[in-house]
Design an enzyme around this catalytic site. Structure first.
Site, PDB file in Angstrom:
ATOM      1  N   GLY A  42       0.827  -1.207   0.000  1.00 47.82           N
ATOM      2  CA  GLY A  42       0.000   0.000   0.000  1.00 47.82           C
ATOM      3  C   GLY A  42       0.858   1.251   0.000  1.00 47.82           C
ATOM      4  O   GLY A  42       2.007   1.224  -0.427  1.00 47.82           O
ATOM      5  N   LEU A  44       0.479   3.651  -1.993  1.00 51.82           N
ATOM      6  CA  LEU A  44       0.846   3.581  -3.406  1.00 51.82           C
ATOM      7  C   LEU A  44       1.299   4.940  -3.932  1.00 51.82           C
ATOM      8  O   LEU A  44       0.703   5.971  -3.626  1.00 51.82           O
ATOM      9  CB  LEU A  44      -0.346   3.088  -4.236  1.00 51.82           C
ATOM     10  CG  LEU A  44      -0.913   1.728  -3.831  1.00 51.82           C
ATOM     11  CD1 LEU A  44      -2.034   1.320  -4.792  1.00 51.82           C
ATOM     12  CD2 LEU A  44       0.173   0.651  -3.796  1.00 51.82           C
ATOM     13  N   HIS A  45       2.355   4.900  -4.741  1.00 53.06           N
ATOM     14  CA  HIS A  45       2.835   6.109  -5.421  1.00 53.06           C
ATOM     15  C   HIS A  45       2.960   5.790  -6.908  1.00 53.06           C
ATOM     16  O   HIS A  45       2.617   4.665  -7.340  1.00 53.06           O
ATOM     17  CB  HIS A  45       4.151   6.587  -4.809  1.00 53.06           C
ATOM     18  CG  HIS A  45       5.186   5.500  -4.692  1.00 53.06           C
ATOM     19  ND1 HIS A  45       5.721   4.849  -5.782  1.00 53.06           N
ATOM     20  CD2 HIS A  45       5.757   4.929  -3.601  1.00 53.06           C
ATOM     21  CE1 HIS A  45       6.597   3.944  -5.386  1.00 53.06           C
ATOM     22  NE2 HIS A  45       6.619   3.956  -4.060  1.00 53.06           N
ATOM     23  N   HIS A  48       4.405   2.409  -7.929  1.00 47.36           N
ATOM     24  CA  HIS A  48       3.484   1.257  -7.888  1.00 47.36           C
ATOM     25  C   HIS A  48       2.527   1.311  -9.087  1.00 47.36           C
ATOM     26  O   HIS A  48       2.229   0.284  -9.700  1.00 47.36           O
ATOM     27  CB  HIS A  48       2.628   1.294  -6.620  1.00 47.36           C
ATOM     28  CG  HIS A  48       3.387   1.136  -5.345  1.00 47.36           C
ATOM     29  ND1 HIS A  48       3.532   2.151  -4.443  1.00 47.36           N
ATOM     30  CD2 HIS A  48       4.020   0.052  -4.821  1.00 47.36           C
ATOM     31  CE1 HIS A  48       4.226   1.706  -3.404  1.00 47.36           C
ATOM     32  NE2 HIS A  48       4.532   0.453  -3.601  1.00 47.36           N
ATOM     33  N   GLN A  72       8.381  -8.974   7.723  1.00 49.13           N
ATOM     34  CA  GLN A  72       9.590  -8.441   7.087  1.00 49.13           C
ATOM     35  C   GLN A  72      10.122  -7.203   7.809  1.00 49.13           C
ATOM     36  O   GLN A  72      11.058  -6.562   7.339  1.00 49.13           O
ATOM     37  CB  GLN A  72       9.361  -8.184   5.593  1.00 49.13           C
ATOM     38  CG  GLN A  72       8.394  -7.068   5.266  1.00 49.13           C
ATOM     39  CD  GLN A  72       8.029  -7.059   3.782  1.00 49.13           C
ATOM     40  OE1 GLN A  72       7.315  -7.932   3.293  1.00 49.13           O
ATOM     41  NE2 GLN A  72       8.549  -6.082   3.044  1.00 49.13           N
ATOM     42  N   GLU A 160      12.164  -2.759  -9.812  1.00 55.64           N
ATOM     43  CA  GLU A 160      13.630  -2.850  -9.720  1.00 55.64           C
ATOM     44  C   GLU A 160      14.183  -1.998  -8.581  1.00 55.64           C
ATOM     45  O   GLU A 160      15.345  -2.113  -8.232  1.00 55.64           O
ATOM     46  CB  GLU A 160      14.258  -2.413 -11.044  1.00 55.64           C
ATOM     47  CG  GLU A 160      14.087  -3.426 -12.141  1.00 55.64           C
ATOM     48  CD  GLU A 160      14.876  -3.099 -13.394  1.00 55.64           C
ATOM     49  OE1 GLU A 160      15.164  -1.896 -13.607  1.00 55.64           O
ATOM     50  OE2 GLU A 160      15.193  -4.029 -14.148  1.00 55.64           O
ATOM     51  N   GLN A 165      15.470  -7.753  -3.689  1.00 55.96           N
ATOM     52  CA  GLN A 165      14.185  -8.449  -3.514  1.00 55.96           C
ATOM     53  C   GLN A 165      13.724  -9.066  -4.836  1.00 55.96           C
ATOM     54  O   GLN A 165      13.233 -10.200  -4.876  1.00 55.96           O
ATOM     55  CB  GLN A 165      13.134  -7.457  -3.006  1.00 55.96           C
ATOM     56  CG  GLN A 165      11.711  -7.999  -3.020  1.00 55.96           C
ATOM     57  CD  GLN A 165      10.725  -7.025  -2.419  1.00 55.96           C
ATOM     58  OE1 GLN A 165      10.572  -6.966  -1.220  1.00 55.96           O
ATOM     59  NE2 GLN A 165      10.028  -6.266  -3.251  1.00 55.96           N
ATOM     60  N   SER A 197       9.471   6.208  -3.364  1.00 54.82           N
ATOM     61  CA  SER A 197       9.387   5.215  -2.290  1.00 54.82           C
ATOM     62  C   SER A 197       8.309   5.665  -1.318  1.00 54.82           C
ATOM     63  O   SER A 197       8.138   6.869  -1.081  1.00 54.82           O
ATOM     64  CB  SER A 197      10.734   5.133  -1.546  1.00 54.82           C
ATOM     65  OG  SER A 197      10.557   4.533  -0.281  1.00 54.82           O
ATOM     66  N   ARG A 199       8.512   5.466   1.645  1.00 54.49           N
ATOM     67  CA  ARG A 199       9.187   6.048   2.813  1.00 54.49           C
ATOM     68  C   ARG A 199       9.675   7.471   2.550  1.00 54.49           C
ATOM     69  O   ARG A 199      10.097   8.146   3.495  1.00 54.49           O
ATOM     70  CB  ARG A 199      10.340   5.153   3.267  1.00 54.49           C
ATOM     71  CG  ARG A 199       9.841   3.835   3.889  1.00 54.49           C
ATOM     72  CD  ARG A 199      10.959   3.021   4.490  1.00 54.49           C
ATOM     73  NE  ARG A 199      10.460   1.921   5.293  1.00 54.49           N
ATOM     74  CZ  ARG A 199      10.450   0.631   4.936  1.00 54.49           C
ATOM     75  NH1 ARG A 199      10.896   0.271   3.748  1.00 54.49           N
ATOM     76  NH2 ARG A 199       9.984  -0.295   5.749  1.00 54.49           N
TER      77      ARG A 199
HETATM   78  O1  PAF Z   1       8.152  -4.532  -2.035  1.00 58.26           O
HETATM   79  C1  PAF Z   1       7.200  -4.599  -1.229  1.00 58.26           C
HETATM   80  O2  PAF Z   1       6.346  -3.719  -1.167  1.00 58.26           O
HETATM   81  C2  PAF Z   1       7.104  -5.790  -0.283  1.00 58.26           C
HETATM   82  O3  PAF Z   1       8.369  -6.214   0.124  1.00 58.26           O
HETATM   83  C3  PAF Z   1       6.288  -6.952  -0.870  1.00 58.26           C
HETATM   84  C4  PAF Z   1       6.960  -7.536  -2.109  1.00 58.26           C
HETATM   85  C5  PAF Z   1       4.892  -6.484  -1.223  1.00 58.26           C
HETATM   86  C6  PAF Z   1       6.177  -8.090   0.146  1.00 58.26           C
HETATM   87  O4  PAF Z   1       5.551  -7.665   1.321  1.00 58.26           O
END
Ligand code: PAF
Length: 293
Positions: A42, A44-45, A48, A72, A160, A165, A197, A199
């Site tokens: 979520g 979202l920017h 995303h 995580q 990317e 990840q 991001s 953040r």
């Molecule tokens: O990149 C993210 O936003 C998270 O690490 C993900 C892939 C949704 C897993 O929680």
């Protein structure tokens, strides 16, 4: 011909449980429509939303998962304060005509007695994010595996921006014989180069102004390496880069040049392609970014 919304008039349809998700997807499968999953936490920017648009180009239907995955985050990290903007997220997805939002509760993903974790190796042990967030990739791998199993999409799109990840989940899908193809979406940047991001909203104005140093250093370092730096001088380029980032007020976690496929340290002069990856902290915010060479 315009695609029918899934379910009633509302678009996107929102489901919170795995049976409801599977039911909605079964209806699509009956019509032989292909499905893309865009996993998100979520907040979202445009980054995303670019992944959603990419997913729409590659599949008939797009499912966006919104789940702030507690496993995580380490206890000292920002799980509690991580931005949660569900209504705005859904409005943005509605504007894009995304088809389905899967927004499970924590108890749905991790019910009482949950006791299985996926602990990835390989790129997950590259000594980058994992060195600073040791819990992170087991949390990501476990939740991504669950999402891929729950949704069984034809493709899943990952940005990317989280390059390590992306490598970890690509390997995970292959190693677990999942039928989903992992598709990479390019980083979306602000006009001055700062990678988008969720953040970034933590940054105070002076920190925001300094934050573009990361991208500038990445680009300058990539140019110097592309211009022919050998092993020894790559190390010098990276030392200069770390110093420039620190001089801008960051605490540098890492600035590294790695094999772009495996993320292993460069073994030979002239090894290509290279990925430059950085993580650094300013104030209370940790930023990551990367570029190819
Ligand atoms: O990149 C993210 O936003 C998270 O690490 C993900 C892939 C949704 C897993 O929680």
């Amino acid at each position: 011909m315009a695609k029918r919304p899934i379910g009633a008039r509302r678009r996107p349809r929102i489901v919170h449980t795995v049976p409801a998700l599977r039911k909605a997807l079964a209806d699509l499968r009956k019509r032989r429509e292909t499905v893309a999953l865009v996993p998100t936490m979520g907040a979202l920017h445009q980054g995303h939303l670019a992944l959603v648009r990419l997913a729409q180009r590659r599949a008939d239907r797009v499912v966006v998962s919104i789940f702030v995955n507690p496993t995580q985050f380490a206890p000292h990290e920002d799980l509690k304060t991580y931005p949660r903007t569900f209504a705005t997220d859904v409005a943005a997805l509605a504007a894009l005509k995304a088809d389905l939002v899967f927004a499970p509760a924590v108890e749905t993903m991790y019910p009482e007695g949950f006791s299985t974790r996926i602990v990835p190796e390989g790129a997950a042990k590259a000594g980058l994010e994992d060195a600073f967030r040791p819990h992170f990739f087991a949390g990501v791998a476990t939740v991504v595996a669950k999402l891929l199993i729950q949704c069984a999409p034809d493709i899943a799109v990952f940005g990317e921006k989280d390059f390590q990840q992306l490598k970890v989940v690509t390997r995970l899908a292959r190693d677990l014989d999942l039928a989903t193809r992992i598709v990479a979406g390019a980083i979306v940047r602000e006009a001055d180069g700062l990678a988008l991001s969720s953040r970034n909203r933590y940054l105070k104005p002076d920190e925001r102004a300094k934050a573009l140093t990361l991208y500038r250093v990445l680009v300058r370092s990539a140019e110097k390496i592309a211009a022919g730096a050998d092993g020894a001088s790559i190390a010098a380029v990276l030392d200069d880069g770390r110093a420039a980032i620190a001089a801008a007020g960051f605490a540098v976690d890492y600035l590294e040049a790695r094999n772009a496929e495996t993320l292993a340290p460069l073994a030979a002069a002239g090894e290509r392609p290279i990925r430059l990856l950085v993580a650094a902290r300013i104030g209370g915010t940790r930023l990551i970014d990367n570029v190819g060479v």
